[in-house]
Design an enzyme around this catalytic site. Structure first.
Site, PDB file in Angstrom:
ATOM      1  CG  HIS B  55      -2.029   0.967   1.182  1.00  0.00           C
ATOM      2  ND1 HIS B  55      -3.257   0.712   1.725  1.00  0.00           N
ATOM      3  CD2 HIS B  55      -2.104   2.218   0.657  1.00  0.00           C
ATOM      4  CE1 HIS B  55      -4.044   1.768   1.545  1.00  0.00           C
ATOM      5  NE2 HIS B  55      -3.354   2.692   0.906  1.00  0.00           N
ATOM      6  CG  HIS B  57      -1.167   6.631  -1.758  1.00  0.00           C
ATOM      7  ND1 HIS B  57      -2.282   6.462  -2.543  1.00  0.00           N
ATOM      8  CD2 HIS B  57      -1.494   6.149  -0.533  1.00  0.00           C
ATOM      9  CE1 HIS B  57      -3.251   5.913  -1.816  1.00  0.00           C
ATOM     10  NE2 HIS B  57      -2.799   5.713  -0.599  1.00  0.00           N
ATOM     11  NE  ARG B  59       0.051  11.383  -2.846  1.00  0.00           N
ATOM     12  CZ  ARG B  59      -1.003  10.919  -2.186  1.00  0.00           C
ATOM     13  NH1 ARG B  59      -1.940  10.247  -2.812  1.00  0.00           N
ATOM     14  NH2 ARG B  59      -1.127  11.144  -0.894  1.00  0.00           N
ATOM     15  CG  ASN B  89      -5.117   7.462  -4.654  1.00  0.00           C
ATOM     16  OD1 ASN B  89      -4.014   6.928  -4.838  1.00  0.00           O
ATOM     17  ND2 ASN B  89      -5.391   8.174  -3.578  1.00  0.00           N
ATOM     18  CG  HIS B 176     -10.583   3.400   1.842  1.00  0.00           C
ATOM     19  ND1 HIS B 176      -9.482   4.202   2.035  1.00  0.00           N
ATOM     20  CD2 HIS B 176     -11.601   4.022   2.491  1.00  0.00           C
ATOM     21  CE1 HIS B 176      -9.828   5.259   2.754  1.00  0.00           C
ATOM     22  NE2 HIS B 176     -11.111   5.185   3.045  1.00  0.00           N
ATOM     23  CG  HIS B 229      -6.140   1.928   5.543  1.00  0.00           C
ATOM     24  ND1 HIS B 229      -7.494   1.776   5.537  1.00  0.00           N
ATOM     25  CD2 HIS B 229      -5.829   2.591   4.392  1.00  0.00           C
ATOM     26  CE1 HIS B 229      -7.986   2.330   4.437  1.00  0.00           C
ATOM     27  NE2 HIS B 229      -6.993   2.823   3.729  1.00  0.00           N
ATOM     28  CG  ASN B 275      -9.846   8.500   5.486  1.00  0.00           C
ATOM     29  OD1 ASN B 275     -10.412   8.080   6.491  1.00  0.00           O
ATOM     30  ND2 ASN B 275     -10.411   8.486   4.300  1.00  0.00           N
ATOM     31  CG  ASP B 302      -2.493   4.736   3.538  1.00  0.00           C
ATOM     32  OD1 ASP B 302      -2.383   5.094   2.348  1.00  0.00           O
ATOM     33  OD2 ASP B 302      -3.477   5.019   4.245  1.00  0.00           O
ATOM     34  CG  HIS B 306      -0.603  15.076   1.131  1.00  0.00           C
ATOM     35  ND1 HIS B 306      -1.487  15.017   0.089  1.00  0.00           N
ATOM     36  CD2 HIS B 306      -1.021  14.145   2.018  1.00  0.00           C
ATOM     37  CE1 HIS B 306      -2.404  14.098   0.328  1.00  0.00           C
ATOM     38  NE2 HIS B 306      -2.143  13.542   1.495  1.00  0.00           N
TER      39      HIS B 306
END
Lengths: 320, 435
Positions: B55, B57, B59, B89, B176, B229, B275, B302, B306
Site C-alpha cells: 500500500h 501512494h 502519486r 488513485n 478501503h 489499513h 484516513n 499507506d 503531500h
C-alpha cells in the site's frame, strides 16, 4: 496568558480576574467619555472568516474604547475570497504589525493553528472557531450570571449556581466554552438536548445531561438559576437530527409555560442571534427574566477586559 | 552483475553467518571464505527478506508535485523495501491497462524497487461500474491487487461482483473500509477528543460495518478479500471471527496506527490528519495484538506524501495522509519487536513473506537460502536516529514522527542482487531489472 483560545486555558483565578476587570471596564462605560487611553498605539485586527456582525462590532467597540487602532479584515472583499491561505494572511498581518488578531473561523482549531504555527507573533483571541469554542461568549455569559445572581460580585465565583444549557450542543462552540468555564467557576451544568445533538464521547465532561427539558425545568436536576438557550439551525432537520422544527420547538423550545415553572429569579439567556419561535418564544425572550440584551452590552466590557489583560501584560513583558 | 558477500549478518534474527550473492541470486548461506566478492560488513545486523509494501501512494501520474515514481521508490529503498504496490488513485486513475503499464515501466526504468501497480476496482474510483480488471491483469504490469483506496467500494452489488470477477485471474480486492454516509465531513476519530475539539467525528463503526459486510460477501462467493489499513479494535474482532469461519480474508495495519493516537490531534497540527484517522490507545493495543497473533496479516505503509502547502494550513482544509516508507521498519521495531510482541522472524513474515503472497509477487518474500532471488534488507536494531523529513528521500515532508527518536535503522537494501542502499545511504539502482 499570551492568547485566549479556549476557556480550558483559564484557571479559576484568571477567569475571575477577567470578570473583575470587565466590571471596572463596565463602570467606565457609564461615563460621558467612554474612551480609555490604555491601548493607544496598539493595533488589533479583527480577522473574520465568517459573517458575524454582532461579535465583530463587539470586539471593534471594545478595542476602540481602549484607544487601539482597529483593522477589520473580513473574508468578503479581501484576498481570502480569492483563495489566499490562512498562513499568507497571517504573514501579511504580521508584516503590518498586528499586536492582536481576533479571529473568527469556520474551521475548528484555526485560532490554535494561528497561535502555534509560527506564522505570526501577536496575541490571538478566538472569536469562535467552527464547532470548537467561543471563549469570550462564555466569559460574557459568566459575567452576566455573576452580575445578576451574586450580590457581592467582585472577586466571586459561581459556586452553587446551576445552569441548564439547552439545544444543539453537538454543533455549539458556545456550549463547549460554557461547560468548561462554568465548571471552572464552580457552577453546575446540565446539558439538555435531543440525543442526536449530543456529541459522542462526553462521559468525562464536567456536567450532567438530560433529554427531557420539562424534567429539568421542573427541578429534576435541582433548582435552576439560569437557562441558556442555544441557537438551532433549521437546516439540521435535513440531516435527520430532528424530524421537524415544530417537533423541536415542542420538545426543546423555551415557551412561557416552561419559563413560568422555573424558580423565581432564574434567568433566561441566549447568545444570539435568536430564532424566535424555534428555540425560544417571544414571551420568553422579552420577559423580565431575559438577559439577552444585557449579554450584548456585557460583551463589550468583557472583550475590553480580555484585550486589556492580554495586551497590557505583554507590553510589560510579563504574563497577565 | 557483481557479487557480494554479506559478512556476519543474522538471518531473521538467528545466529550470525555469511550470505553470498552472485548474479542476483543468493548462492550460499554459511561461512564464505575468499570468494573475491565485494564484502558488506554486517556484524550485528539482522538480515530480512526485502520488504514488500502492499500500500504505497507514488502519486505519479498527475501529482508529481507530491511524489514521483522515482522519488517514491528511492524512499522505498531507503526504508528497506524491495517491492511496493503503487495505489491507483493517481490522475489519471490507474483504471486501464495503459496507466498501470506506464507506472510499471517507470518503476523498471528507475530500478530502485519492484513497482507493482494496483488497479482501480471501478472506473475513475467513482464506484459506479467495474474498470477493465482483466485487461490490467493481462497487461505487462500483471496486476493482481485491485483497490479504490481513498474511496470505499460502497455499493454492495458492485463489491460482490468485483470479488467474484477477480477470481478468474487470482486477483484480490483490497477494500478501503469506510461507510461514506457515516463519515461525511469527518475530520478525526469520533470519541472524547473529537467531542472536545469540535471536529466532525469518523466513527469506528463506519469501518467495522463495511468489514463485516465484506467478509460475509467474500465468504458467500468464496473470494479472496484484503482489508486496507485496519484501525479499530472492533475491526480486529470481526476479522478474528471471519478467519475462524474459514473466510479467505487478509488485513493490513499501518505503522502509524501501531504507534500514534488521536490525542495528538489536540495540537490541531494537520501532520496528524489521516484516513482512517488515528484512533485511541485501546485501538492501538488491539491492532498490535492482532498483528502479533496473525489476525492482522501484514504491515503496509499507506505512504501518502503531500506537498507542504497541503499541510501548512488549518486542520479542516488540510489533506489526509502521512509518509511512511522510510520510517515503517523503525516503528514496527519500536511498537512490536522492542515490546516483545514480534520476533524478527515474524517481522519478516508480516512485512515481506505475507504481503508478497497476498500481492502474488512470486519472486519476493522468499526464504534467505541458496538459489533464491537476492532481495534482502539489513537492519541495525541498536541504532537510534532522529527523523528529519527534510533529509528523507521522499518529497513528502508530512511525517508524523518527525523529531522522534527512531528505533533501528536500515543499513542496506539489496534488490535483485544489487545494493540499492549501502551504509544507510542510497547507493545504486538496478540498470536491468529482471522480469
Amino acid at each position: 496568558m499570551r492568547h485566549l483560545l479556549s476557556t480550558a486555558d483559564l484557571s479559576q483565578a484568571e477567569a475571575i480576574q477577567i470578570l473583575d476587570v470587565a466590571d471596572q471596564m463596565a463602570a467606565t462605560q457609564k461615563r460621558e467619555i467612554k474612551k480609555l487611553p490604555t491601548l493607544r498605539g496598539r493595533t488589533v485586527v479583527n480577522l473574520f472568516y465568517e459573517d458575524s456582525t454582532r461579535t465583530r462590532i463587539s470586539f471593534e467597540a471594545a478595542a476602540k474604547r481602549l484607544s487601539a487602532d482597529v483593522i477589520n479584515f473580513s473574508a468578503k472583499g479581501s484576498s481570502v475570497s480569492k483563495g489566499e491561505s490562512l498562513k499568507d494572511t497571517a504573514l501579511t498581518l504580521k508584516a503590518m504589525g498586528a499586536d492582536a488578531v481576533v479571529v473568527r473561523h469556520s474551521v475548528s482549531g484555526a485560532p490554535h493553528r494561528l497561535a502555534h504555527a509560527g506564522w505570526i507573533d501577536g496575541t490571538i483571541v478566538n472569536a469562535g472557531d467552527g464547532t470548537h469554542e467561543h471563549p469570550t461568549q462564555a466569559l460574557l455569559d459568566a459575567y452576566t450570571l455573576r452580575q445578576r445572581l451574586v450580590p457581592d460580585a467582585i472577586g466571586a465565583d459561581l459556586k452553587g449556581k446551576r445552569v441548564a444549557i439547552v439545544g444543539d450542543v453537538l454543533h455549539s462552540r458556545v456550549a463547549r466554552s460554557n461547560v468548561t468555564l462554568l465548571n471552572t467557576l464552580g457552577a453546575e451544568v446540565v446539558l439538555v438536548t435531543p440525543p442526536t445533538l449530543l456529541p459522542v464521547g462526553i462521559d468525562h465532561w464536567p456536567c450532567t445531561t438530560s433529554y427531557d427539558l420539562d424534567d429539568v425545568v421542573n427541578g429534576g436536576h435541582g433548582d435552576l438559576d439560569a437557562v441558556m438557550m442555544l441557537r438551532v439551525q433549521r437546516e439540521r432537520m435535513h440531516d435527520a437530527f430532528f424530524p421537524s422544527a415544530r417537533e423541536y420547538s415542542r420538545r426543546y423550545g423555551l415557551d412561557a409555560r416552561r419559563m413560568n415553572r422555573l424558580p423565581e429569579g432564574a434567568l433566561v439567556m441566549h447568545p444570539g442571534p435568536m430564532n424566535r419561535g424555534l428555540e425560544i418564544t417571544a414571551e420568553a425572550a422579552d420577559s423580565p427574566r431575559s438577559t439577552i440584551v444585557e449579554q450584548v452590552a456585557n460583551g463589550v466590557a468583557v472583550r475590553m477586559a480580555v484585550l486589556y489583560l492580554l495586551l497590557s501584560g505583554q507590553a510589560e513583558g510579563k504574563d497577565a | 552483475m557483481g557479487s557480494y558477500v554479506i559478512k556476519g549478518a543474522r538471518p531473521l534474527g538467528g545466529p550470525a553467518t555469511d550470505i553470498l550473492i552472485e548474479d542476483g541470486l543468493v548462492t550460499q548461506v554459511g561461512p564464505v571464505t575468499a570468494s573475491g566478492a565485494q564484502v558488506i560488513d554486517a556484524d550485528g545486523l539482522i538480515a530480512l527478506p526485502g520488504l514488500v509494501d502492499l500500500h504505497t501512494h507514488l502519486r505519479e501520474p498527475g501529482r508529481e508535485d507530491a511524489e514521483t515514481v522515482e522519488t517514491g521508490t528511492r524512499a522505498a529503498a531507503m526504508g528497506g523495501w524491495t517491492a511496493v504496490h503503487a495505489m491507483a488513485n493517481t490522475d489519471p486513475v490507474a483504471d486501464t491497462a495503459g496507466v498501470v503499464e506506464q507506472v510499471w515501466r517507470l518503476g523498471r526504468e528507475y530500478g530502485w524497487v519492484d513497482v507493482r501497480p494496483v488497479g482501480a476496482v471501478t472506473v475513475g474510483l467513482a464506484g459506479e461500474r467495474l474498470a477493465e480488471l482483466g485487461a490490467m491483469a493481462d497487461s505487462a504490469a500483471g496486476v493482481r491487487v485491485f483497490s479504490d483506496d481513498g474511496h470505499c467500494v460502497w455499493d454492495p452489488v458492485l463489491m460482490r461482483r468485483a470479488l467474484e470477477y477477480v477470481k478468474a485471474f487470482d486477483g484480490v480486492v483490497a477494500q478501503h473500509a469506510q461507510e461514506p454516509r457515516l463519515t461525511e465531513g469527518a475530520q478525526m476519530h469520533e470519541g472524547s477528543v473529537s467531542a472536545e475539539l469540535g471536529l466532525t467525528g469518523w466513527p469506528a463503526v463506519a469501518e467495522e460495518a463495511i468489514i463485516a459486510r465484506d467478509v460475509l460477501l467474500a465468504g458467500h462467493v468464496g473470494s479472496r478479500l484484503h482489508v486496507c489499513h485496519v484501525s479499530t479494535a472492533g475491526s480486529v474482532e470481526i476479522l478474528r471471527w471471519a478467519k475462524g469461519r474459514g473466510i479467505d480474508v487478509t488485513a493490513e495495519v499501518t505503522p502509524h496506527h501501531l504507534l500514534l493516537t488521536d490525542e495528538l490531534v489536540r495540537s490541531y497540527d494537520p501532520v496528524f490528519k489521516v484516513n482512517p484517522p488515528l484512533r485511541t490507545a485501546a485501538d492501538v493495543q488491539a491492532v498490535r495484538e492482532a498483528l502479533a497473533d496473525g489476525t492482522i496479516d501484514i504491515v503496509a505503509t499507506d505512504h501518502a506524501p503531500h506537498p507542504v502547502e497541503a499541510k501548512d494550513c488549518e486542520w479542516g482544509v488540510a489533506s489526509m495522509g502521512m509518509t511512511g516508507l522510510e520510517t515503517a521498519l523503525s516503528i514496527v521495531q519500536e511498537a512490536m519487536v522492542d515490546t516483545g510482541l514480534l520476533t524478527w522472524d515474524q517481522v519478516a513474515d508480516r512485512m515481506s513473506v505475507k504481503p508478497a503472497r497476498i500481492g502474488r509477487v512470486a519472486s519476493q518474500g522468499r526464504p534467505i537460502a541458496a538459489g533464491e532471488p537476492a532481495h534482502l534488507t539489513l537492519v541495525d536494531p541498536t541504532a537510534r536516529w532522529e527523523c528529519d523529513p527534510a533529509t528523507q528521500a521522499t518529497m513528502g515532508r508530512n511525517s508524523p514522527v518527525r523529531g522522534r527518536t527512531m528505533h533501528g535503522r536500515v543499513v542496506a537494501t539489496i534488490y535483485a542482487g544489487r545494493p540499492t542502499v549501502l551504509d544507510g545511504v542510497l547507493n545504486e539502482a538496478l540498470s536491468e531489472v529482471p522480469l
